[in-house]
Design a protein around this motif. Structure first.
Motif, PDB file in Angstrom:
ATOM      1  N   UNK A 191     -11.082 127.880  28.427  1.00 52.71           N
ATOM      2  CA  UNK A 191     -11.505 126.131  29.607  1.00 52.71           C
ATOM      3  C   UNK A 191     -13.023 126.869  29.291  1.00 52.71           C
ATOM      4  N   UNK A 192     -13.527 127.753  29.060  1.00 49.98           N
ATOM      5  CA  UNK A 192     -15.197 127.847  29.335  1.00 49.98           C
ATOM      6  C   UNK A 192     -15.607 128.513  27.071  1.00 49.98           C
ATOM      7  N   UNK A 193     -14.634 128.673  26.938  1.00 49.24           N
ATOM      8  CA  UNK A 193     -15.480 129.510  25.909  1.00 49.24           C
ATOM      9  C   UNK A 193     -16.360 128.516  25.170  1.00 49.24           C
ATOM     10  N   UNK A 194     -15.994 127.468  24.891  1.00 47.17           N
ATOM     11  CA  UNK A 194     -17.668 126.389  24.492  1.00 47.17           C
ATOM     12  C   UNK A 194     -19.168 126.651  25.208  1.00 47.17           C
ATOM     13  N   UNK A 195     -19.168 127.260  26.505  1.00 46.10           N
ATOM     14  CA  UNK A 195     -20.566 126.789  27.242  1.00 46.10           C
ATOM     15  C   UNK A 195     -20.794 128.907  26.736  1.00 46.10           C
ATOM     16  N   UNK A 196     -20.327 129.784  26.581  1.00 42.31           N
ATOM     17  CA  UNK A 196     -20.302 131.430  25.697  1.00 42.31           C
ATOM     18  C   UNK A 196     -21.178 130.981  24.637  1.00 42.31           C
ATOM     19  N   UNK A 218     -17.404 122.129  33.769  1.00 41.61           N
ATOM     20  CA  UNK A 218     -17.903 123.414  33.787  1.00 41.61           C
ATOM     21  C   UNK A 218     -19.378 124.094  33.559  1.00 41.61           C
ATOM     22  N   UNK A 219     -19.824 124.124  34.240  1.00 41.93           N
ATOM     23  CA  UNK A 219     -21.448 124.613  34.464  1.00 41.93           C
ATOM     24  C   UNK A 219     -21.677 126.069  34.353  1.00 41.93           C
ATOM     25  N   UNK A 220     -20.847 126.600  34.238  1.00 42.20           N
ATOM     26  CA  UNK A 220     -21.357 128.501  34.702  1.00 42.20           C
ATOM     27  C   UNK A 220     -19.826 129.326  34.350  1.00 42.20           C
ATOM     28  N   UNK A 221     -20.107 130.481  34.440  1.00 43.54           N
ATOM     29  CA  UNK A 221     -18.558 130.773  34.415  1.00 43.54           C
ATOM     30  C   UNK A 221     -18.550 132.387  33.780  1.00 43.54           C
ATOM     31  N   UNK A 222     -17.946 133.250  34.769  1.00 48.42           N
ATOM     32  CA  UNK A 222     -18.217 134.784  34.839  1.00 48.42           C
ATOM     33  C   UNK A 222     -16.842 135.239  33.983  1.00 48.42           C
ATOM     34  N   UNK A 256     -11.113 138.954  25.809  1.00 50.00           N
ATOM     35  CA  UNK A 256     -10.233 139.555  27.751  1.00 50.00           C
ATOM     36  C   UNK A 256     -11.178 139.513  28.493  1.00 50.00           C
ATOM     37  N   UNK A 257      -9.931 138.818  29.183  1.00 47.15           N
ATOM     38  CA  UNK A 257     -10.040 138.665  30.186  1.00 47.15           C
ATOM     39  C   UNK A 257      -8.947 138.857  31.431  1.00 47.15           C
ATOM     40  N   UNK A 258      -9.136 139.691  32.552  1.00 45.16           N
ATOM     41  CA  UNK A 258      -8.128 139.967  33.759  1.00 45.16           C
ATOM     42  C   UNK A 258      -8.298 138.589  35.191  1.00 45.16           C
ATOM     43  N   UNK A 259      -9.726 138.432  35.187  1.00 44.01           N
ATOM     44  CA  UNK A 259     -10.421 137.206  35.428  1.00 44.01           C
ATOM     45  C   UNK A 259     -11.520 135.802  35.215  1.00 44.01           C
ATOM     46  N   UNK A 260     -10.968 135.273  35.066  1.00 48.96           N
ATOM     47  CA  UNK A 260     -12.427 133.774  34.554  1.00 48.96           C
ATOM     48  C   UNK A 260     -12.209 133.274  35.347  1.00 48.96           C
ATOM     49  N   UNK A 275     -18.111 123.426  42.680  1.00 48.00           N
ATOM     50  CA  UNK A 275     -16.224 123.867  43.184  1.00 48.00           C
ATOM     51  C   UNK A 275     -16.064 124.665  42.261  1.00 48.00           C
ATOM     52  N   UNK A 276     -15.693 126.238  42.881  1.00 49.48           N
ATOM     53  CA  UNK A 276     -15.124 127.191  42.275  1.00 49.48           C
ATOM     54  C   UNK A 276     -13.832 127.620  41.684  1.00 49.48           C
ATOM     55  N   UNK A 277     -13.194 127.873  40.365  1.00 52.22           N
ATOM     56  CA  UNK A 277     -12.374 127.118  39.825  1.00 52.22           C
ATOM     57  C   UNK A 277     -11.236 129.156  39.434  1.00 52.22           C
ATOM     58  N   UNK A 278     -10.147 129.496  39.613  1.00 51.05           N
ATOM     59  CA  UNK A 278      -9.834 129.822  37.907  1.00 51.05           C
ATOM     60  C   UNK A 278      -9.609 129.616  37.105  1.00 51.05           C
ATOM     61  N   UNK A 279     -10.372 129.663  35.582  1.00 49.54           N
ATOM     62  CA  UNK A 279      -9.378 128.821  34.395  1.00 49.54           C
ATOM     63  C   UNK A 279      -9.239 130.322  33.122  1.00 49.54           C
ATOM     64  N   UNK A 280      -9.332 129.642  32.024  1.00 44.47           N
ATOM     65  CA  UNK A 280      -8.689 130.729  30.982  1.00 44.47           C
ATOM     66  C   UNK A 280     -10.150 130.960  30.523  1.00 44.47           C
ATOM     67  N   UNK A 281     -10.040 131.458  29.304  1.00 46.94           N
ATOM     68  CA  UNK A 281     -11.120 131.437  28.460  1.00 46.94           C
ATOM     69  C   UNK A 281     -11.277 130.377  27.681  1.00 46.94           C
TER      70      UNK A 281
END
Length: 158
Positions: free
Chosen positions: A10-15, A40-44, A27-31, A2-8
């Motif tokens: 939401x995925x900061x812990x992965x990074x 979440x198992x991957x983030x862009x 900064x993110x225009x899109x996340x 499942x691919x979703x739009x999210x905020x930084x």
């Protein structure tokens, strides 16, 4: 998958846990996140690159309209069902629900053709081409290694 739009946030812990820089940036225009079993198992993360490259790549005032995949991360393969990140990445770049290609007509990609991937071949940009982007050019830049072969910044001591 499942691919979703999210905020930084939401995925900061992965990074923090899995990315080499141990941070997501500010900064993110899109996340976007790939979700499996509710997590979440991957983030862009997509952001405009620095002004210099933008002005070289875009004829728009101030180099407007240039976007870059600035960070991506995934949990290790043995901790997820999705084995290849190219599928969600292609969907993000191809589907107008994820990136407004009218607003962002130029995509700056960072690849390292000197590194050999799992296929035994260097990064070719195939995922971008499959998503409908056209290769306009290529710029190479030297990288620096320390005596043990690790890549390091060309800047030292501040």
């Amino acid at each position: 998958m499942n691919l979703i739009n999210c905020t930084l946030a939401d995925v900061a812990h992965l990074f923090i846990k899995y990315h080499g820089y141990k941070s997501v940036g500010g900064l993110a225009v899109y996340c976007h996140a790939v979700i499996e079993n509710g997590e979440p198992i991957a983030a862009f993360v997509w952001s405009p690159p620095p002004p210099g490259p933008c002005m070289v790549l875009s004829s728009a005032p101030g180099g407007a309209g240039v976007l870059a995949l600035s960070r991506m991360v995934a949990v290790p393969k043995d901790e997820r069902q999705l084995q290849k990140l190219s599928k969600p990445l292609r969907k993000i770049m191809r589907d107008g629900a994820y990136i407004d290609r009218g607003r962002w007509p130029v995509l700056l990609t960072y690849s390292d053709s000197s590194l050999i991937g799992p296929t035994g071949k260097p990064h070719s940009g195939h995922v971008y081409l499959c998503s409908g982007w056209q290769k306009d050019g290529e710029v190479t830049r030297p990288y620096y290694e320390n005596p043990t072969g690790q890549r390091v910044s060309s800047y030292t001591n501040g």
